[in-house]
Scaffold this motif. Sequence first.
Motif, PDB file in Angstrom:
ATOM      1  N   PHE A 113       9.382  50.022 -16.439  1.00  0.00           N
ATOM      2  CA  PHE A 113       7.971  49.823 -16.793  1.00  0.00           C
ATOM      3  C   PHE A 113       7.431  50.997 -17.604  1.00  0.00           C
ATOM      4  O   PHE A 113       6.597  50.818 -18.472  1.00  0.00           O
ATOM      5  CB  PHE A 113       7.174  49.630 -15.505  1.00  0.00           C
ATOM      6  N   ALA A 324      -2.473  41.791  -2.282  1.00  0.00           N
ATOM      7  CA  ALA A 324      -2.804  41.745  -3.699  1.00  0.00           C
ATOM      8  C   ALA A 324      -2.451  40.379  -4.248  1.00  0.00           C
ATOM      9  O   ALA A 324      -1.484  39.772  -3.847  1.00  0.00           O
ATOM     10  CB  ALA A 324      -2.011  42.802  -4.453  1.00  0.00           C
ATOM     11  N   ALA A 325      -3.258  39.893  -5.123  1.00  0.00           N
ATOM     12  CA  ALA A 325      -2.959  38.608  -5.720  1.00  0.00           C
ATOM     13  C   ALA A 325      -3.350  38.634  -7.167  1.00  0.00           C
ATOM     14  O   ALA A 325      -4.369  39.168  -7.539  1.00  0.00           O
ATOM     15  CB  ALA A 325      -3.717  37.504  -5.012  1.00  0.00           C
ATOM     16  N   LEU A 326      -2.497  38.062  -7.976  1.00  0.00           N
ATOM     17  CA  LEU A 326      -2.772  38.023  -9.396  1.00  0.00           C
ATOM     18  C   LEU A 326      -2.362  36.660  -9.887  1.00  0.00           C
ATOM     19  O   LEU A 326      -1.440  36.073  -9.354  1.00  0.00           O
ATOM     20  CB  LEU A 326      -1.892  39.051 -10.105  1.00  0.00           C
TER      21      LEU A 326
ATOM     22  N   LYS B 124       1.553  45.623  -7.984  1.00  0.00           N
ATOM     23  CA  LYS B 124       1.358  44.398  -8.774  1.00  0.00           C
ATOM     24  C   LYS B 124       0.171  44.529  -9.726  1.00  0.00           C
ATOM     25  O   LYS B 124       0.260  44.147 -10.884  1.00  0.00           O
ATOM     26  CB  LYS B 124       1.108  43.213  -7.843  1.00  0.00           C
ATOM     27  N   VAL B 125      -0.928  45.044  -9.192  1.00  0.00           N
ATOM     28  CA  VAL B 125      -2.127  45.152 -10.023  1.00  0.00           C
ATOM     29  C   VAL B 125      -1.897  46.210 -11.103  1.00  0.00           C
ATOM     30  O   VAL B 125      -2.247  46.020 -12.267  1.00  0.00           O
ATOM     31  CB  VAL B 125      -3.358  45.467  -9.149  1.00  0.00           C
ATOM     32  N   GLY B 126      -1.242  47.310 -10.727  1.00  0.00           N
ATOM     33  CA  GLY B 126      -0.935  48.357 -11.695  1.00  0.00           C
ATOM     34  C   GLY B 126      -0.100  47.813 -12.848  1.00  0.00           C
ATOM     35  O   GLY B 126      -0.350  48.123 -14.010  1.00  0.00           O
ATOM     36  N   ALA B 128       0.021  44.653 -13.794  1.00  0.00           N
ATOM     37  CA  ALA B 128      -0.786  43.701 -14.562  1.00  0.00           C
ATOM     38  C   ALA B 128      -1.698  44.428 -15.542  1.00  0.00           C
ATOM     39  O   ALA B 128      -1.998  43.927 -16.614  1.00  0.00           O
ATOM     40  CB  ALA B 128      -1.604  42.830 -13.628  1.00  0.00           C
TER      41      ALA B 128
END
Lengths: 747, 196
Positions: A113, A324-326, B124-126, B128
């Motif tokens: 990443f 967390a949810a996306l 996950k948010v990071g 995104a």
Amino acid sequence: MTRQWRAMWAGVLLWACGAVAWAEVPASAVRSGALDEGEPRLEAALLVDATQVKPGDPFRVGVRFRMDPDWHIYWKNPGDSGLSTEVSWDTPGTTVGALRWPFPSTFRTPDGFITTHGYQKEVVLFAEAQASAQVQGALTLSAAVDALVCAERCIPAEMVLSRSVPVGPETLRDAAATASFDVFQAQVPLEGESAGHTASLTLDAPALQAGQPFTGTLTVAARDGQPPPGVEADFFVPERLAGIARVALTQEAPGRFRLEGKAEPGAAAGQAPRLKGVLRLGTAQAGFRPMELDLAMAPLEAAPPGAVAAAPAPSFAGPGPGGAALPPVAAPAESSLSLGLALLFAFLGGAILNLMPCVFPVLALKAYGFTRLVQEDRRHVGAHALAYTGGIVGTMGVLAAVVLAVRAGGAQVGWGFQFQEPLFVAAVSAVVVAFALNLFGVYQLGADGTALAGKVDASRGLARSAGEGMLAVVLATPCSAPLLGTAVGFAFAAGPLTVVATFVALGLGLALPFCALVMVPGLARRLPKPGAWMEVGKQFLGFALLGTTVWLLWVMGGLAGVDGMARLLAFLVAVALGAWLYGQSQSTEGTWRWVGRGVALVVLLGIGGVALRFEEASGRRASSVTEAQPWEETAVAAALKAGQPVFIDFTADWCLTCKFNERTVLAREDVRAAFAQHQVAFFVADWTRRDARISARLAAHGRAGVPMYLVISPSAPDRPEVLPELLTQELVIQAVERAAGRRTDAT
Amino acid sequence: MKRALTAFALTSALGWAVPALAADTAEVGKPAPDFKLKDEAGKEHSLSQYKGKLVVLEWTNPGCPFVQRHYGANTMETTLKGYDATKVVWLAVDSTSDNTADKSAAWKKTEGFSYPVLLDTDGKVGHAYSAKTTPHMYVIDEKGVLRYAGAIDDDPRGKKDTDVNYVKTALDALTTGKAVPTVTSEPYGCTVKYKS
């Protein structure tokens, strides 16, 4: 400066006072910095390649950094995080040139990443220097170093290094220091001319657009005519490029590189970004030749108006594991595919569908019907073509309505979704068997017993053409064709009218080739005349349809196991018996006729009612491709982390295109060898039965059905490549090579 | 084979459109990805619940020297001060894999700031948001559209006498209905310590 900051520097300085000097440089030229739990991680020394300097003679001055194992400092472009290393000179009476940066290493976090560029173990950042003629006695050389040294943690280091070098009648070289400079000077990239190579860049589009990807070709030519040597991992490191969000090079051939990048979303129009960075040609064995790149790309154009407004609204998903949810991936954007284009794709996709294996049985039927039709007068031919089209479009309309109804019920559907339902598979099998028996002459379709085979009855023929159209749609849905997936995916993500319009366009496309063919004047004379052979041909085609039932039975096996297959077979026997009884009744008169039909119905309903109870089979059937693992996001992530390229096969037993691709491409030796060579992790996402996760993943890529093939590179896990519906061996091998090769990109 | 190649040629034109619309990461000018995260006190926050307000997201990690420098200088609290608390929401997000609610609560107590610290230990948010550094700042407008992404200011080394605070300029522009002057900048700092 803050409290913590100040405390840190105090610690650094205290430690530095007690530092042990290196043998070849005076103590004043050595400092250690960046303390981690009391331990220094970085030692820096001011190196000069001369022990005595004659005014006017060039010499080299530099800072040698030595890092603890696993710790690194940064290049002039640190990359996604970190901080470039700064060396500022204070050298009264001596001019110092620009800092020379040896070719850096590229570091990545395990998930790929975050990418940074810098140096591990040891590096010398240096410059050319020259003392002015007026200098007397000794040169005073000072360097203020500001570095960030990181491993898992990051520690800032600031230090001042200084030393003096005597001035004399001649310059005396320091052998040890010279050797050290030479090692790192060899790694400093040269400008094109002195590197012996020239580079040129061609972009595929005349202009860049903010936020949009771009591609191009970089060609490196050697002056001596020899092809430039190959390259090794992380051969290209870009500088920070104004207006460019990311840029990467992959080698296509010796001296030819594919450029892929993306313009910064907020980049201002009118800007003309340049491709700047360093390229390292060569290999560890043959030696490296780093060269500077500084080439004009293309001017930035303003983004088309409304591009932002048309962006998809964020979808709000419920909480997932971990709180967390996306949204897994944004919904397909309407902006990239207009309704008109989607309808065109649907129409073309429908036409291409005629070439797909699942429509073959119907095509066989049509070929037979064709020889029959072209003998008729033009008015009749037109009517048949219309009836066939009507059957197709009508069935498509029904399909669209079912899709909308199911969707309104809150369930996920996709193209071919109905084959996930055992009862539907049973119904299609029954229709196919009934059609086949009709071709065998077991019964006459919609006509009374007095009708004779071979006598062309226009109205009967029209019903048949319409029925063939319906059958074509029913059998076509487990197939996908190029363009189709994109069009249907677009429709499924849009409103009800779009769904209906897309399905109608699809139906018209499916009907087009046949209609166009029968309307060609003069074809009749070239075809054999109708006769007894037609009855034989018709019966033969019945077997083509029975062949289709073999596949449908296999699908049922996947859905409901061996028991389900047996039940379906029993039901098909009932269908055959019912059809036969119906046929018998057609040749009788009066009461017996109705008794016969009643018995046919009772047999059909009785056996059907008992047989058609399907229980879901346990366990999934493996793909026909070996070494496949079932698709799990966590397993995919693990493979990517391990540096493996990932190939995901979204498939279903009832999807003939999928099976065709698996047999003819994915299971082939060459492809298997390429997968093995690049250590590709192969995943199968089996959609034979309903699976909301797979539906969501398909939708994320703008698809509503299978097949879909994703190739994910470990260096770009967020940018999977979507392969077309129809695979070829070359296509798959190249995609896999790209994914493996991208490991070496420096984005 | 030829048919397959033609079909490929047709679809490859589409291939470009497909990954582009599959973007699941934050991009300036586009709606910011929604999230639901718990803070150090166990309270849940989502981006959608703050619609109608300006939202500042600050990627943070108390162990990072860059974050320590800014907290020592009260950069974040000073930036937030002066805005109407009913219109501007500040959320710190910690994607450090080994972080816990207790650690965040203790840090919040030591530094004495008011806004919540959201726990994103699975990153996950990071991901995104493509958060790469600590600090890494995002400003989202009332409609949920990302308007700024990048560094807190133009002073990575903390040496300038007068620096430009990009978050403050973005908030000033958005609260007065003007265009944000700098929409992106290179973030600087430590790497976000994602789970690996």
